[in-house]
Design a protein around this motif. Sequence first.
Motif, PDB file in Angstrom:
ATOM      1  N   LEU A   9       0.851  -1.201   0.000  1.00 14.65           N
ATOM      2  CA  LEU A   9       0.000   0.000   0.000  1.00 14.65           C
ATOM      3  C   LEU A   9       0.886   1.250   0.000  1.00 14.65           C
ATOM      4  CD1 LEU A   9      -3.084   0.544   0.129  1.00 14.65           C
ATOM      5  CD2 LEU A   9      -2.788   1.026   2.563  1.00 14.65           C
ATOM      6  N   ASP A  34      -2.652  -5.385   0.740  1.00 13.56           N
ATOM      7  CA  ASP A  34      -3.890  -4.908   1.341  1.00 13.56           C
ATOM      8  C   ASP A  34      -5.010  -4.883   0.305  1.00 13.56           C
ATOM      9  OD1 ASP A  34      -1.969  -2.706   3.318  1.00 13.56           O
ATOM     10  OD2 ASP A  34      -3.220  -4.342   4.045  1.00 13.56           O
ATOM     11  N   MET A  36      -8.996  -3.592  -0.084  1.00 10.67           N
ATOM     12  CA  MET A  36     -10.000  -2.767   0.591  1.00 10.67           C
ATOM     13  C   MET A  36     -11.214  -2.596  -0.332  1.00 10.67           C
ATOM     14  SD  MET A  36      -7.496   0.157   2.126  1.00 10.67           S
ATOM     15  CE  MET A  36      -6.012  -0.283   3.014  1.00 10.67           C
ATOM     16  N   HIS A  65      -4.394  -9.362   2.931  1.00  6.97           N
ATOM     17  CA  HIS A  65      -5.198  -8.850   4.067  1.00  6.97           C
ATOM     18  C   HIS A  65      -6.514  -8.318   3.511  1.00  6.97           C
ATOM     19  CE1 HIS A  65      -5.413  -5.476   7.379  1.00  6.97           C
ATOM     20  NE2 HIS A  65      -6.384  -6.361   7.509  1.00  6.97           N
ATOM     21  N   MET A  67      -9.608  -6.521   3.819  1.00  7.80           N
ATOM     22  CA  MET A  67     -10.401  -5.573   4.593  1.00  7.80           C
ATOM     23  C   MET A  67     -11.724  -5.367   3.835  1.00  7.80           C
ATOM     24  SD  MET A  67      -7.314  -3.004   5.634  1.00  7.80           S
ATOM     25  CE  MET A  67      -6.271  -3.632   4.324  1.00  7.80           C
ATOM     26  N   MET A 136      -4.325  -5.509  14.394  1.00  2.00           N
ATOM     27  CA  MET A 136      -4.147  -4.211  13.722  1.00  2.00           C
ATOM     28  C   MET A 136      -3.670  -3.190  14.742  1.00  2.00           C
ATOM     29  SD  MET A 136      -4.756  -4.435  10.531  1.00  2.00           S
ATOM     30  CE  MET A 136      -4.715  -2.698  10.133  1.00  2.00           C
ATOM     31  N   PRO A 140      -7.855   0.186  10.398  1.00  2.80           N
ATOM     32  CA  PRO A 140      -7.548  -0.195   9.015  1.00  2.80           C
ATOM     33  C   PRO A 140      -8.094   0.796   7.988  1.00  2.80           C
ATOM     34  CG  PRO A 140      -9.171  -1.690   9.972  1.00  2.80           C
ATOM     35  CD  PRO A 140      -8.670  -0.814  11.076  1.00  2.80           C
ATOM     36  N   GLY A 143      -2.330   3.708   5.153  1.00  7.58           N
ATOM     37  CA  GLY A 143      -0.971   3.597   5.671  1.00  7.58           C
ATOM     38  C   GLY A 143      -0.552   4.928   6.278  1.00  7.58           C
ATOM     39  N   GLY A 144       0.632   4.945   6.869  1.00  9.85           N
ATOM     40  CA  GLY A 144       1.211   6.192   7.379  1.00  9.85           C
ATOM     41  C   GLY A 144       0.599   6.707   8.661  1.00  9.85           C
ATOM     42  N   GLY A 171       0.518  -1.700  10.879  1.00 14.70           N
ATOM     43  CA  GLY A 171       0.114  -0.291  10.931  1.00 14.70           C
ATOM     44  C   GLY A 171       0.985   0.511  11.872  1.00 14.70           C
ATOM     45  N   VAL A 190       4.126  -6.116   9.719  1.00 12.89           N
ATOM     46  CA  VAL A 190       3.807  -5.488   8.436  1.00 12.89           C
ATOM     47  C   VAL A 190       4.309  -4.052   8.505  1.00 12.89           C
ATOM     48  CG1 VAL A 190       1.979  -4.702   6.896  1.00 12.89           C
ATOM     49  CG2 VAL A 190       1.767  -6.914   8.078  1.00 12.89           C
ATOM     50  N   MET A 191       5.103  -3.664   7.511  1.00 15.55           N
ATOM     51  CA  MET A 191       5.636  -2.290   7.514  1.00 15.55           C
ATOM     52  C   MET A 191       5.515  -1.723   6.115  1.00 15.55           C
ATOM     53  SD  MET A 191       8.955  -3.015   9.926  1.00 15.55           S
ATOM     54  CE  MET A 191       9.456  -1.306  10.115  1.00 15.55           C
ATOM     55  N   GLY A 192       4.810  -0.592   6.010  1.00 18.63           N
ATOM     56  CA  GLY A 192       4.646   0.031   4.690  1.00 18.63           C
ATOM     57  C   GLY A 192       5.539   1.253   4.577  1.00 18.63           C
ATOM     58  N   THR A 193       5.069   2.345   5.147  1.00 18.97           N
ATOM     59  CA  THR A 193       5.799   3.623   5.064  1.00 18.97           C
ATOM     60  C   THR A 193       7.249   3.486   5.521  1.00 18.97           C
ATOM     61  OG1 THR A 193       3.700   4.644   5.640  1.00 18.97           O
ATOM     62  CG2 THR A 193       5.644   6.060   5.728  1.00 18.97           C
TER      63      THR A 193
HETATM   64  C1  DX5 Z   1      -3.785  -0.353   6.746  1.00 19.44           C
HETATM   65  C2  DX5 Z   1      -3.047  -1.542   6.153  1.00 19.44           C
HETATM   66  C3  DX5 Z   1      -1.604  -1.600   6.533  1.00 19.44           C
HETATM   67  C4  DX5 Z   1      -0.820  -0.356   6.150  1.00 19.44           C
HETATM   68  C5  DX5 Z   1       0.499  -0.358   6.876  1.00 19.44           C
HETATM   69  O1  DX5 Z   1      -5.151  -0.612   6.707  1.00 19.44           O
HETATM   70  O2  DX5 Z   1      -3.647  -2.750   6.575  1.00 19.44           O
HETATM   71  O3  DX5 Z   1      -1.001  -2.749   5.941  1.00 19.44           O
HETATM   72  O4  DX5 Z   1      -0.608  -0.375   4.773  1.00 19.44           O
HETATM   73  O5  DX5 Z   1       1.194   0.756   6.467  1.00 19.44           O
HETATM   74  P1  DX5 Z   1       2.145   1.627   7.419  1.00 19.44           P
HETATM   75  O6  DX5 Z   1       3.256   0.688   7.816  1.00 19.44           O
HETATM   76  O7  DX5 Z   1       2.577   2.728   6.508  1.00 19.44           O
HETATM   77  O8  DX5 Z   1       1.344   2.081   8.588  1.00 19.44           O
END
Ligand code: DX5
Length: 214
Positions: A9, A34, A36, A65, A67, A136, A140, A143-144, A171, A190-193
């Motif tokens: 994401l 992700d 959604m 995932h 959602m 979570m 949800p 991200g960020g 998150g 789980v790590m996005g940003t």
């Molecule tokens: C949010 C998603 C997460 C999100 C995590 O609903 O399920 O996977 O992308 O992103 P960061 O690590 O940027 O919070």
Amino acid sequence: MIKIAPSILAADPLCLGRDAERAAEAGCDWIHVDVMDAHFVPNLAYTPETVRHLKKIVSVPLDVHLMMDHPETLLDAFLQAGADIVTIHAEISADISAVLERIHAAGAAAGIALKPGTPAETVLPYFKKADMILAMTVEPGFGGQKLDDRVLDKIRKLRKMGYTGEIEADGGIREDNLQALADCGLTVAVMGTALFRSEDMAASIMRLHAMGRK
Ligand code: DX5
Ligand code: ZN
């Protein structure tokens, strides 16, 4: 060692394949996809087609995932597309046990996710059916966001209640808050940003892999 699952994401949506390959080459363990439906969460993200194309270019497991209010409607499509782990939310109206069984019947691992405000007791009936519980650490949908540290107690509680499978958090996770999560019994982050903004993703993943329960 904590498994690291970059969330696409936070990747460049116009270069998703390149970013997924970059994450795999940097040593991640899974890729978190992700999904959604703009109903369960106020956002839209990714499709079975995304999973099918990612499956062709990365060899690490795809951690999908869902959602979605009704994940059962697209479950076969995600499973046929090659999802390795499929996580549904405990807050949906579907027959959770039946959906978890369908995921297992297709040969994938089954996860069940809890929003920050949903108590750990909600998933007690599924302890034997779920390979993973996703706690979570943000509401949800996006991200960020900032990690909700109330969830650390929930992870500790799941372990105290006797859950022995994977516990994933998702998150707001960064290098400076992962150790505390690991100490509570987390096994997948789980790590996005934090990862897709990293100067050196491989070095970040190496440091993150060094963390584990102290
Ligand atoms: C949010 C998603 C997460 C999100 C995590 O609903 O399920 O996977 O992308 O992103 P960061 O690590 O940027 O919070
Ligand atoms: Zn997610």
